[in-house]
Design a protein around this motif. Structure first.
Motif, PDB file in Angstrom:
ATOM      1  N   GLY A 117      -0.843  10.965   5.068  1.00  0.00           N
ATOM      2  CA  GLY A 117       0.389  11.443   4.469  1.00  0.00           C
ATOM      3  C   GLY A 117       1.241  10.308   3.937  1.00  0.00           C
ATOM      4  N   VAL A 118       1.911  10.554   2.806  1.00  0.00           N
ATOM      5  CA  VAL A 118       2.779   9.553   2.201  1.00  0.00           C
ATOM      6  C   VAL A 118       3.841  10.268   1.371  1.00  0.00           C
ATOM      7  N   GLU A 119       4.986   9.637   1.224  1.00  0.00           N
ATOM      8  CA  GLU A 119       6.102  10.213   0.468  1.00  0.00           C
ATOM      9  C   GLU A 119       6.422   9.346  -0.733  1.00  0.00           C
ATOM     10  N   VAL A 120       6.765   9.975  -1.835  1.00  0.00           N
ATOM     11  CA  VAL A 120       7.323   9.243  -2.970  1.00  0.00           C
ATOM     12  C   VAL A 120       8.843   9.248  -2.808  1.00  0.00           C
ATOM     13  N   GLY A 121       9.454   8.072  -2.959  1.00  0.00           N
ATOM     14  CA  GLY A 121      10.888   8.000  -2.739  1.00  0.00           C
ATOM     15  C   GLY A 121      11.532   6.849  -3.467  1.00  0.00           C
ATOM     16  N   HIS A 122      12.823   6.661  -3.222  1.00  0.00           N
ATOM     17  CA  HIS A 122      13.602   5.623  -3.886  1.00  0.00           C
ATOM     18  C   HIS A 122      13.396   5.692  -5.409  1.00  0.00           C
ATOM     19  N   VAL A 123      13.398   6.906  -5.924  1.00  0.00           N
ATOM     20  CA  VAL A 123      13.188   7.111  -7.358  1.00  0.00           C
ATOM     21  C   VAL A 123      14.502   6.812  -8.079  1.00  0.00           C
TER      22      VAL A 123
END
Length: 237
Positions: A117-123
């Motif tokens: 699992g991984v999250e995309v962030g700090h966009v």
């Protein structure tokens, strides 16, 4: 309820006997048709990014971010140093292939290789990047890396429940809404309910197909306007 039963006739999740922990994401370069993702480097990308972000009329783009807005050069430099040195989040600069300038950034974070699992962030997309073909392609390049190169099972998107543009962007890109985590975070002196979204590996082929169709040259006019919306192209057989 799960259709899988264990030896005690209890429902359990489907078996993954061959599952192995996945690799950690690495700083690599990912090249698309309109943009390129590069490992963030303060010396190479900092000035262009601060200039691009500075084109915004006010600081509203930072309201739902944990950091910013930044009022002076030292604050920018401190943040850029933090970005460059971090490995979770793992930050990438988004480069406009036409100008060869950084126009935004995003990261992979909350990395869980043992679970896939991984999250995309700090966009943080500047006015030069927001609502462009490049913006969608930047997300596509990072999704493809997570699912196809690293073999992750789950790709997450989380945001402040008050952040309507972020919630809309997640749905447009193909993330499925999972619910609210109430009073999950305190930041910038206020409480945050967090909205959770995800794409899982079984959904990726259809999400990918929609993104590829939308990003294709034939989906854009000579002026760069989309002919069909991403949602319609993703739902098409």
């Amino acid at each position: 309820m799960s259709p899988h039963l264990n030896q005690f006739e209890q429902p359990v999740g489907h078996s993954l006997p061959d599952w192995q922990s996945r690799p950690l994401p690495q700083h690599q370069v990912f090249t698309g048709e309109s943009c390129r993702l590069e490992p963030f480097c303060a010396a190479r990308h900092g000035d262009a990014l601060s200039e691009a972000w500075g084109l915004a009329e006010d600081g509203r783009d930072w309201t739902y971010m944990f950091m910013g807005p930044f009022d002076d050069r030292q604050a920018w430099q401190d943040y850029f140093s933090q970005m460059e040195g971090s490995r979770d989040p793992l930050h990438f600069a988004v480069i406009d292939i036409v100008t060869e300038q950084a126009v935004g950034s995003l990261s992979l974070m909350r990395i869980q290789p043992e679970h896939g699992g991984v999250e995309v962030g700090h966009v943080a997309f500047s006015p030069r990047l927001k609502q462009t073909r490049m913006a969608t392609e930047a997300h596509f390049l990072l999704m493809r890396y997570a699912f196809e190169t690293l073999g992750y099972r789950r790709y997450e998107w989380k945001c402040d429940s008050c952040n309507a543009p972020s919630r809309k962007a997640a749905a447009r890109l193909g993330f499925r809404y999972e619910g609210e985590f109430r009073q999950a975070i305190v930041y910038k002196g206020r409480s945050r309910d967090t909205s959770w979204f995800s794409i899982i590996d079984s959904e990726w082929p259809q999400v990918k197909k929609g993104l590829q169709r939308w990003l294709a040259e034939e989906n854009f006019t000579a002026e760069g306007q989309q002919r069909e919306k991403l949602e319609a192209l993703r739902d098409r057989p």
